[in-house]
Structures are given as C-alpha cells and as structure tokens.
Write a protein that holds these residues in place. Structure first.
Motif, short mmCIF file in Angstrom:
data_model
loop_
_atom_site.label_atom_id
_atom_site.label_comp_id
_atom_site.label_asym_id
_atom_site.label_seq_id
_atom_site.Cartn_x
_atom_site.Cartn_y
_atom_site.Cartn_z
N UNK A 135 0.83 -1.20 0.00
CA UNK A 135 0.00 0.00 0.00
C UNK A 135 0.87 1.26 0.00
N UNK A 136 0.52 2.21 -0.85
CA UNK A 136 1.29 3.44 -0.97
C UNK A 136 1.28 4.26 0.31
N UNK A 137 0.29 4.04 1.18
CA UNK A 137 0.15 4.82 2.40
C UNK A 137 0.82 4.16 3.61
N UNK A 138 1.41 2.98 3.41
CA UNK A 138 2.13 2.33 4.49
C UNK A 138 1.44 1.11 5.06
N UNK A 139 2.08 0.52 6.07
CA UNK A 139 1.62 -0.78 6.58
C UNK A 139 0.25 -0.70 7.25
N UNK A 140 -0.08 0.44 7.85
CA UNK A 140 -1.37 0.55 8.52
C UNK A 140 -2.54 0.46 7.55
N UNK A 141 -2.27 0.68 6.28
CA UNK A 141 -3.33 0.69 5.27
C UNK A 141 -3.27 -0.52 4.34
N UNK A 142 -2.42 -1.48 4.68
CA UNK A 142 -2.29 -2.66 3.82
C UNK A 142 -3.61 -3.42 3.75
N UNK A 143 -4.14 -3.57 2.52
CA UNK A 143 -5.42 -4.26 2.33
C UNK A 143 -5.30 -5.77 2.54
N UNK A 144 -4.12 -6.28 2.30
CA UNK A 144 -3.92 -7.73 2.34
C UNK A 144 -2.84 -8.04 3.39
N UNK A 145 -3.21 -8.27 4.64
CA UNK A 145 -2.23 -8.46 5.72
C UNK A 145 -1.19 -9.53 5.44
N UNK A 146 -1.56 -10.56 4.68
CA UNK A 146 -0.58 -11.60 4.38
C UNK A 146 0.62 -11.08 3.58
N UNK A 147 0.42 -9.96 2.88
CA UNK A 147 1.54 -9.39 2.13
C UNK A 147 2.68 -8.99 3.06
N UNK A 148 2.35 -8.68 4.31
CA UNK A 148 3.38 -8.27 5.27
C UNK A 148 4.39 -9.38 5.52
N UNK A 149 3.98 -10.63 5.30
CA UNK A 149 4.94 -11.72 5.44
C UNK A 149 5.11 -12.57 4.18
N UNK A 150 4.58 -12.10 3.05
CA UNK A 150 4.78 -12.79 1.77
C UNK A 150 5.34 -11.90 0.67
N UNK A 151 5.17 -10.61 0.73
CA UNK A 151 5.52 -9.71 -0.37
C UNK A 151 7.02 -9.72 -0.69
N UNK A 152 7.35 -9.71 -1.97
CA UNK A 152 8.74 -9.52 -2.39
C UNK A 152 8.90 -8.25 -3.25
N UNK A 153 7.79 -7.62 -3.57
CA UNK A 153 7.87 -6.47 -4.48
C UNK A 153 8.59 -5.28 -3.86
N UNK A 154 8.49 -5.11 -2.54
CA UNK A 154 9.19 -4.00 -1.88
C UNK A 154 10.69 -4.10 -2.11
N UNK A 155 11.23 -5.30 -1.85
CA UNK A 155 12.67 -5.51 -2.01
C UNK A 155 13.08 -5.42 -3.48
N UNK A 156 12.30 -5.99 -4.36
CA UNK A 156 12.62 -5.91 -5.79
C UNK A 156 12.61 -4.46 -6.27
N UNK A 157 11.66 -3.67 -5.75
CA UNK A 157 11.55 -2.27 -6.14
C UNK A 157 12.78 -1.46 -5.72
#
Length: 243
Positions: A135-157
């Motif tokens: 989420x562009x607004x940060x972790x408090x606004x993450x629509x998909x909580x599982x992304x907090x422990x599955x996402x790789x796009x942050x590091x790739x970016x």
C-alpha cells in the motif's frame, strides 16, 4: 550500559546459529531484540529455537515478527492438512522435530506462533516487517495483511531504484517515504550474491541465507554494526537445510 536495538534475521530452525550469533553480539538484558520472523522450517531445531525465544522474552524486551513459514506451520497445527509445497521448503524438518514432542509443548509453541506481530514501528520511525507491503500509504493501510509476510515487491523495487533519483521526485516510491528505515527478511541476500546485510534505498535486508549455506545475522539498528554465525550448514553437517 545503554540499550541497543538489535535486529535478527531469518533463523529457520538453526538453533546453534542463533546461540552463536547472540554470543558474538554480546547480548545482555539491556538490549532490545527484534526478530524478523521465520523461526521454523529448514534445520532440525525449530522447537529449540521457539523454546529459547519464549525464555528470552522473560529476560529481554523482545519483539517477534510473523514470518510466512511461521504462519504456514501455525496453519498446519490448526488444520493438519497436507501441504506438499510447504513440506519441500523446510516444513518436513519442522514436522519431524515436532513429532517427537509432547502435545502440551506443541500447544505452548502454537500459542507463541499465534502471538506474533505482523510488523513493529519503533519510536525512531523505523519499521520492522518480515517481507514488505504494497500500500502506498504504508503498513497501517495494507489491504492484504498476508503481504506483510509474503511480499517480495518492496525488495525488488528498491533494488531496481535509481540511486540518483531524488526523494522529492514524483517518481520516487511513496510507500518507503513514510519510514526512516525499513528492516526486512524473507528474500535471502544470497539471491544477489551477498551473505551480509544489504541496504537499498532506506531498506535493510537481514536475511543472509541462514536457511541454506550462509550465516545468520544480527545488526545494531543504530550503529549498523553486525555479527554473524558460521555458515549454518557447517553447524549442521548431516542435514540439508532448505531446498
């Protein structure tokens, strides 16, 4: 002695590496410890890791972040449903170890897994999260909580980000601007040929490949001094670790 904030990368059942790296960092009861998740799956001592962390939490100020492997194991404990993908990526070692334990110990460890935090934000606006967020607004606004422990796009970016790009540019990623620093694990730095912590933009990756044939890392978030265990495969010469 002033309190240090020490951040620990992905452990993956490597109890020997955990003890070794804490000793090398000279950890005392004055230190705050933030663990970035993935306590299980890979090496054979996941139960010993969790036992030790539960005990450590009674002595030190500790923060335990949820990793994707921790959640996969918790889900198995809830459902006992066969998951071949999890098993081949370290889960089998975890099941083999837990099959030797009494049910009351398993239940205590399940309680630990259920208590994990999806992220932690400290008083210096430093974010600690296992994987990332979208989420562009940060972790408090993450629509998909599982992304907090599955996402790789942050590091790739941030790896692909032009280091010359100004933070004031409209093209500069909005999601990383909310935090002074971001500490992650999840994606081993060995994928880019590194076995030490790697910084890209304001993101520090502390998963230095302990699940495989590389060391476990602990870092002082203020000074950036870090300590590492031996390559974990040398501590478990009769095991394969994660595939």
């Amino acid at each position: 002695m002033p309190q240090r904030t020490l951040v620990v990368g992905d452990i993956h059942g490597a109890f020997k590496a955990l003890i070794q790296v804490l000793e090398r960092a000279g950890v005392s009861q004055n230190d705050k410890l933030i663990f970035l998740g993935d306590y299980v799956d890979g090496w054979s001592q996941s139960p010993e890791v969790i036992d030790y962390l539960i005990e450590l939490n009674s002595k030190n100020e500790c923060v335990f972040i949820r990793g994707n492997h921790d959640d996969l194991f918790r889900k198995w404990l809830d459902e006992r449903k066969h998951n071949p993908q999890w098993l081949i990526h370290g889960g089998q070692a975890t099941l083999d170890a837990y099959n030797l334990l009494e049910e009351n110990i398993v239940n205590i460890h399940k309680g630990f897994l259920e208590s994990l935090e999806n992220y932690h934000l400290d008083d210096k606006n430093r974010l600690y999260v296992h994987a990332g967020f979208t989420n562009l607004h940060g972790v408090d606004y993450e629509y998909f909580p599982k992304m907090l422990y599955w996402d790789r796009s942050l590091w790739e970016m941030v790896l692909a980000l032009d280091p010359e790009l100004s933070k004031t540019s409209d093209r500069y990623p909005k999601r990383i601007q909310h935090y002074k620093e971001i500490y992650i694990g999840h994606t081993p730095t060995t994928r880019i040929g590194q076995t030490k912590p790697v910084k890209a933009a304001n993101v520090w990756n502390l998963d230095t490949g302990a699940a495989y044939k590389s060391p476990l890392t602990i870092m002082d978030a203020d000074t950036k001094e870090f300590w590492q265990s031996d390559n974990v495969n040398l501590l478990y010469p009769n095991e394969k670790g994660r595939n």
